[in-house]
Write an enzyme that holds these catalytic residues in place. Structure first.
Site, PDB file in Angstrom:
ATOM      1  N   ASP A  16       0.854  -1.189   0.000  1.00 19.18           N
ATOM      2  CA  ASP A  16       0.000   0.000   0.000  1.00 19.18           C
ATOM      3  C   ASP A  16       0.891   1.241   0.000  1.00 19.18           C
ATOM      4  OD1 ASP A  16      -2.135   1.680   0.158  1.00 19.18           O
ATOM      5  OD2 ASP A  16      -2.872   0.970   2.095  1.00 19.18           O
ATOM      6  N   ASP A 110      -2.703   2.418  -6.200  1.00 18.76           N
ATOM      7  CA  ASP A 110      -1.717   2.512  -5.117  1.00 18.76           C
ATOM      8  C   ASP A 110      -1.678   1.319  -4.176  1.00 18.76           C
ATOM      9  OD1 ASP A 110      -4.204   3.095  -4.076  1.00 18.76           O
ATOM     10  OD2 ASP A 110      -3.478   4.619  -2.697  1.00 18.76           O
ATOM     11  N   GLU A 111      -2.389   0.245  -4.493  1.00 17.33           N
ATOM     12  CA  GLU A 111      -2.279  -0.941  -3.631  1.00 17.33           C
ATOM     13  C   GLU A 111      -2.553  -2.213  -4.414  1.00 17.33           C
ATOM     14  OE1 GLU A 111      -5.263  -1.560  -0.541  1.00 17.33           O
ATOM     15  OE2 GLU A 111      -6.480   0.041  -1.401  1.00 17.33           O
TER      16      GLU A 111
END
Length: 363
Positions: A16, A110-111
């Site tokens: 993350d 983003d993860e």
């Protein structure tokens, strides 16, 4: 459920990125470093899409009205989002993941989940893989990532929050069940505010309370989610890390603390939801042909409005335009609006276009 003793214990890593949009902006503009910034609109009815850690120290967070954010942090600097840049950096990060495993399931730009049980480097220890990946992300992009390592997706996701920012944590098979029992259900991944409130009314406030309920009880009250809640209450989650996953739909919604009555604030509130669903599609190379707007009024009456196109939407700006068109006829509303949601469906794998795609005619 599989007997853990008879199957190899999986090694799942959840990566993350820390304050992703805001961190990219601070990386690219040295004048913003160390300062409280919010990615989003600064207009009177704007909404924060992402906040830097400096801003979070003042209580600023994503989906907060910009006016509230500015009141909490008078020095807050608003920066317009640059989606193309976030996507390009996300692709760099994905290439790092691919050096270790083909089993990558992105959740957004983003993860992502990585299954490193068997990995391309032949590394035995998942925590070392996570450390190496985080170091490479820092070296190549200049950005910090946090990681969670565990034997299933749910616990890996929960672990990645434990030592944020720029840290990692591991939850072992030995510690998993006790960790879940002590955790408030409102912190469970997959339990939103509405579900947490429903659980609270049923006397379920912690993982231990959830574990006390029978499978029949959970299915009765939570339908399809019942078996999932029954499993994670015991630290069990059999979901696989699925690369190249094409879901039937992807959606996001938000319930407001105060009912909305005007178009402009409603449209601003939808922006973080638009970015969330578009980010999932971008991260997974998926296109969407159908857009659905969900509106729930103060009296809980609910309507949906949809528009379907012959081809997948080319850009986030197209999605923004369509959502605006679907939203406009709702106003003036018969009652205050308590919830808005955006769902993309008719999803398909994107094929790189040989020729530039024409912008869709929306009118």
């Amino acid at each position: 459920m599989n007997d853990m003793s008879s199957t190899p214990i999986r090694k799942i890593v959840h990566i993350d990125m820390d304050a992703y949009y805001a961190s990219v902006e601070q990386r690219d503009n040295p004048e913003l470093r160390g300062k409280p910034i919010a990615v989003g609109g600064s207009a009177a009815r704007g909404v924060v899409a992402a906040a830097s850690y400096e801003a979070r120290a003042f209580g600023v967070h994503s989906a907060m009205p910009s006016v509230t954010a500015k009141r909490k942090c008078p020095e807050l600097i608003f920066v317009p989002p640059r989606f193309d840049v976030y996507k390009a950096v996300s692709q760099q990060i994905r290439e790092i993941f691919a050096e270790y495993t083909p089993l990558i399931e992105p959740l957004s730009l983003d993860e992502a989940y990585l299954d490193v049980t068997e990995n391309l480097k032949g590394m035995e220890i998942a925590t070392e893989i996570a450390s190496e990946i985080r170091a490479k992300i820092k070296e190549i992009t200049g950005l910090n990532a946090s990681a969670g390592i565990s034997y299933n997706k749910f616990l890996a996701k929960m672990a990645s929050d434990l030592n944020k920012p720029n840290g990692q944590a591991v939850i072992t098979p030995k510690n998993g069940p006790a960790f879940v029992e002590a955790l408030p259900v409102k912190k469970f991944h997959g339990v939103g505010p509405a579900t947490a409130e429903k659980m609270h009314r049923l006397g379920i406030d912690t993982g231990a309370d959830l574990k006390d309920k029978t499978l029949e009880f959970l299915v009765e009250h939570f339908a399809k989610s019942g078996p999932y809640f029954y499993g994670i209450a015991r630290g069990i989650d059999e979901r696989q890390v699925k690369p190249n996953r094409v879901r039937k739909s992807v959606g996001a919604e938000d319930t407001f603390s105060q009912d909305l009555h005007a178009y402009e604030p409603a449209r601003e509130w939808l922006q973080p939801l638009i970015e969330k669903v578009w980010g999932y599609c971008e991260a997974n190379g998926i296109g969407a042909k159908t857009v659905t707007l969900k509106v729930k009024y103060a009296d809980f009456h609910q309507i949906t409005r949809s528009k379907t196109f012959a081809a997948a939407l080319p850009a986030i700006s197209d999605l923004e335009d369509i959502v605006g068109l679907l939203l406009a006829p709702v106003f003036p509303p018969r009652k205050g609006i308590r919830l808005l949601g955006v769902t993309l469906s008719s999803l398909e794998r994107r094929v790189p276009a040989a020729e530039p795609q024409l912008r869709l005619a929306l009118y």
